[in-house]
Motif scaffolding. Structure first.
Motif, short mmCIF file in Angstrom:
data_model
loop_
_atom_site.label_atom_id
_atom_site.label_comp_id
_atom_site.label_asym_id
_atom_site.label_seq_id
_atom_site.Cartn_x
_atom_site.Cartn_y
_atom_site.Cartn_z
N THR A 304 -2.07 -80.85 -31.13
CA THR A 304 -3.08 -81.30 -32.09
C THR A 304 -2.70 -82.70 -32.57
OG1 THR A 304 -3.50 -79.04 -32.84
CG2 THR A 304 -4.23 -80.82 -34.27
N ILE A 312 -14.33 -87.21 -36.50
CA ILE A 312 -14.24 -87.99 -35.27
C ILE A 312 -15.59 -87.93 -34.56
CG2 ILE A 312 -13.07 -88.18 -33.04
CD1 ILE A 312 -10.61 -86.96 -34.34
N ILE A 315 -14.43 -88.96 -28.18
CA ILE A 315 -13.12 -89.15 -27.54
C ILE A 315 -13.37 -89.51 -26.07
CG2 ILE A 315 -11.74 -87.69 -29.06
CD1 ILE A 315 -12.10 -85.41 -27.03
N SER A 327 -10.02 -92.38 -29.46
CA SER A 327 -10.87 -91.64 -30.40
C SER A 327 -11.53 -92.62 -31.36
CB SER A 327 -10.04 -90.62 -31.19
OG SER A 327 -9.05 -91.28 -31.97
N HIS A 570 -12.50 -75.79 -33.86
CA HIS A 570 -12.44 -76.58 -35.09
C HIS A 570 -13.10 -75.81 -36.22
CE1 HIS A 570 -11.08 -80.25 -32.98
NE2 HIS A 570 -11.85 -79.82 -31.99
N CYS A 574 -17.73 -79.04 -33.64
CA CYS A 574 -17.01 -79.53 -32.45
C CYS A 574 -17.95 -80.50 -31.74
CB CYS A 574 -16.63 -78.36 -31.54
SG CYS A 574 -15.73 -78.86 -30.06
N CYS A 577 -16.06 -83.07 -26.32
CA CYS A 577 -15.14 -82.34 -25.44
C CYS A 577 -15.02 -83.12 -24.14
CB CYS A 577 -15.62 -80.91 -25.19
SG CYS A 577 -17.28 -80.80 -24.54
N ALA A 588 -9.62 -81.58 -23.85
CA ALA A 588 -9.47 -82.14 -25.20
C ALA A 588 -10.78 -81.99 -25.95
CB ALA A 588 -9.06 -83.60 -25.13
N THR A 589 -10.70 -81.60 -27.22
CA THR A 589 -11.87 -81.45 -28.08
C THR A 589 -11.63 -82.21 -29.38
OG1 THR A 589 -11.05 -79.41 -29.09
CG2 THR A 589 -12.42 -79.18 -27.11
N CYS A 590 -12.70 -82.64 -30.00
CA CYS A 590 -12.62 -83.31 -31.30
C CYS A 590 -13.71 -82.76 -32.19
CB CYS A 590 -12.74 -84.83 -31.16
SG CYS A 590 -14.35 -85.40 -30.60
N ILE A 596 -8.00 -83.81 -33.21
CA ILE A 596 -8.18 -83.79 -31.77
C ILE A 596 -7.23 -82.73 -31.23
CG2 ILE A 596 -8.12 -85.12 -29.62
CD1 ILE A 596 -8.27 -87.65 -31.37
N TYR A 598 -5.76 -80.33 -27.93
CA TYR A 598 -5.52 -80.33 -26.48
C TYR A 598 -5.27 -78.90 -26.04
CZ TYR A 598 -3.90 -82.52 -22.12
OH TYR A 598 -3.75 -82.95 -20.82
#
Length: 600
Positions: A304, A312, A315, A327, A570, A574, A577, A588-590, A596, A598
């Protein structure tokens, strides 16, 4: 007793008459029997008259009345007949008619063929409007049209007034009469103004000239709710001056003036920018290579990254290698993070005064673009953190994209909030083309067909396909069922487009000539209404992925369109991705929680 005596005397006289009649009949039969045999003579039956003590009554009229009443009760009144010889009852008056039912009536009786308590009802021979016209004409002028009269004399009432007015009704006013009425009305208004002027002349001049007086308010009022004024305001207050300055500044921005200037700076957070061999920190490791072409769905959280103070927006992995991840934050900052080694933030880029909307790497990753809500587009050097150039049209850029061709890496496309797609030549800094056909803010720009064309989506709920460099739409896609599409991704085989639709589904369009909707492929289950959640593909094209508004990341199978797995990533939305370009099982997602994550 007298009645009984008279009745007894009457009986004796009747008996005597019968006795004489019997003797006479006997003599006659005696003569007849001389010529006939005893067997042929008929038997004689003597009938005696009946006796009744009631007086004699003539019942002819009674029998006729009973017979007629029985006939009248057996059938209703015929509406064609003009005379009714008896008093009909209410049931007879409202009985249905004989014959077939009327086709346009509920009970089989036409509207004009109904009986009434007071008689037979017929259709009126005059329309309501005509009746009102003649009624009002008669009460005003004294004459009216007579619909039942002959053609020669079809008016009743005052014939002199008829000739004087040429037979006009109250609804037919002559033009001379209209002009006369206008002149009279204008004359009355002028007389009223003159009378007001006379009243003002008579009033005290000091009262009229004093703004605090009622006379001044009555003379200078502009609305019914105008209040009293202490005096005329000559200078603006400090608050009004401040508001006027802010308003002028806002108007200047709307007219297309340049966005506000913000000091560009960057901070390096790593140990050293170059290693002992002199290689830059952005150079990818040589040992990093794709081990397998087969992708897998991640299951667990690996790492993370937390450093943004707000949510965010997007990404992006470093092109081709993915050893760094970029990001864009709503805290006006852009950060780049190490993926393979330390997992820390390597550099922070600060050049925007408002939230950053979109980011885009160039092909080799040495430079990238950022678009912010401060109406600026900045072109950064990834390694040094310096701003190479800044572009702005005075409008908010929603999406930025570089031409993917290697020989056109100096061409920048930006979708703006004023419905335009603006094309810059970054070497000269000049706008070389504007694509202006959309009816809403432009959300996405996606290159297709070997980068000769690009597809754009907008808030006007349509897709438009353009030839690069030619501002003419070659394909326009807009259906009544379509919603806005804030994110579009290209399948790895470049034959399909996945469009995130705001009606909680992902639609698939072909990138061939016709750009048709693939009705057999539809991915649903997630909740994205109101959020610009990013859609993406796995590198091998077997999986479709997307975030949603509830913080989950969804994975679908491309062939079956079924949900393969969901991950709770999250706390908030979200929004983005991204699948790692080399390590096929890592994602990876934000989200709007500023993290962020992983996944492996």
């Amino acid at each position: 007793m007298d009645l009984l005596r008279s009745y007894a005397d009457g009986d004796e006289d009747v008996e005597a008459e019968h006795q004489d009649q019997g003797e006479q009949d006997y003599d006659n039969g005696k003569d007849r029997n001389l010529n006939s045999s005893p067997e042929s003579s008929p038997t004689r039956i003597v009938s005696l008259p009946t006796k009744s003590s009631a007086p004699k009554v003539d019942d002819t009229m009674l029998s006729l009345t009973i017979a007629s009443s029985e006939r009248s009760l057996s059938r209703p009144i015929d509406p064609v007949q003009h005379v009714v010889a008896f008093n009909p009852t209410f049931d007879q008056m409202w009985a249905p008619l004989y014959g077939p039912a009327h086709p346009y009536a509920k009970d089989g009786i036409a509207q004009g063929m109904r009986n009434h308590k007071l008689g037979f009802v017929e259709d009126a021979a005059i329309e309501p409007f005509v009746f009102d016209e003649q009624y009002n004409t008669f009460h005003k002028y004294g004459y009216a049209a007579d619909p039942s009269a002959s053609a020669g004399n079809n008016y009743v009432g005052d014939l002199g007034a008829l000739e004087k007015n040429d037979g006009l009704s109250v609804y037919n006013i002559r033009q001379t009469e209209q002009k006369r009425r206008k002149l009279e009305k204008k004359k009355e208004m002028l007389e009223g103004e003159e009378s007001e002027d006379n009243e003002e002349n008579d009033a005290d001049r000091s009262e009229i000239e004093n703004p605090a007086s009622e006379a001044w308010l009555m003379k200078n009022r502009k609305s019914p709710w105008a209040g009293k004024k202490e005096g005329l305001q000559t200078e603006l207050t400090e608050e009004q001056k401040k508001y006027a300055e802010e308003h002028a500044k806002k108007k200047g921005e709307e007219r297309g003036e340049k966005a506000e200037v913000f000091a560009d700076k960057s901070t390096f957070h790593g140990k050293e920018e170059r290693d002992y061999q002199g290689r830059s920190w952005i150079v990818p490791p040589k040992e990093v290579k794709a081990s397998n072409d087969h992708c897998y769905i991640p299951k667990r959280l690996v790492h993370t990254w937390s450093g943004h103070t707000k949510g965010i927006s997007a990404i992006r992995f470093f092109p081709k290698h993915g050893h760094l991840i970029l990001s864009a934050g709503m805290d006006t900052k852009v950060k780049i993070w190490d993926v393979f080694n330390s997992g820390k933030c390597m550099r922070t880029y600060m050049g925007h005064s408002k939230a950053v909307r979109d980011i885009c790497f160039c092909n080799d990753g040495t430079k990238f673009l950022t678009a912010g809500y401060d109406k600026n587009i900045k072109y950064w050097d990834t390694e040094t953190g310096k701003v190479i150039s800044t572009f702005s049209t005075g409008k908010i850029p929603y999406v930025v994209k570089l031409n993917p061709d290697e020989d056109k890496q100096n061409i920048l496309l930006a979708g703006m909030s004023d419905k335009k797609i603006v094309q810059w030549d970054m070497t000269t800094g000049q706008i070389t083309q504007e694509y202006d056909q959309h009816l809403g803010a432009v959300n996405t720009i996606t290159f297709v067909d070997n980068n000769r064309r690009f597809v754009t989506s907008s808030d006007d709920k349509s897709l438009r396909v353009w030839e690069f460099g030619i501002p003419v739409v070659i394909k326009y896609i807009s259906e009544p069922h379509m919603h806005s599409m804030p994110s579009i991704a290209v399948h790895p085989n470049t034959n399909w487009l996945a469009a995130q639709s705001l009606d909680n589904q992902i639609l698939i369009y072909s990138t061939r000539e016709r750009f048709q909707l693939n009705k057999k492929k539809r991915f649903a289950g997630h909740i994205v209404a109101g959020y610009a959640c990013q859609v993406n593909f796995s590198p091998d094209g077997r999986f479709v992925m997307s975030g949603d508004g509830e913080g989950r990341c969804w994975f679908w199978d491309w062939k079956s369109c079924k949900v393969f797995r969901t991950l709770k990533c999250h706390d908030g939305v979200c929004i983005g991705c991204e699948w790692h370009p080399l390590e096929q099982s890592k994602v990876a997602t934000c989200g709007w929680d500023g993290l962020i994550k992983y996944w492996d």
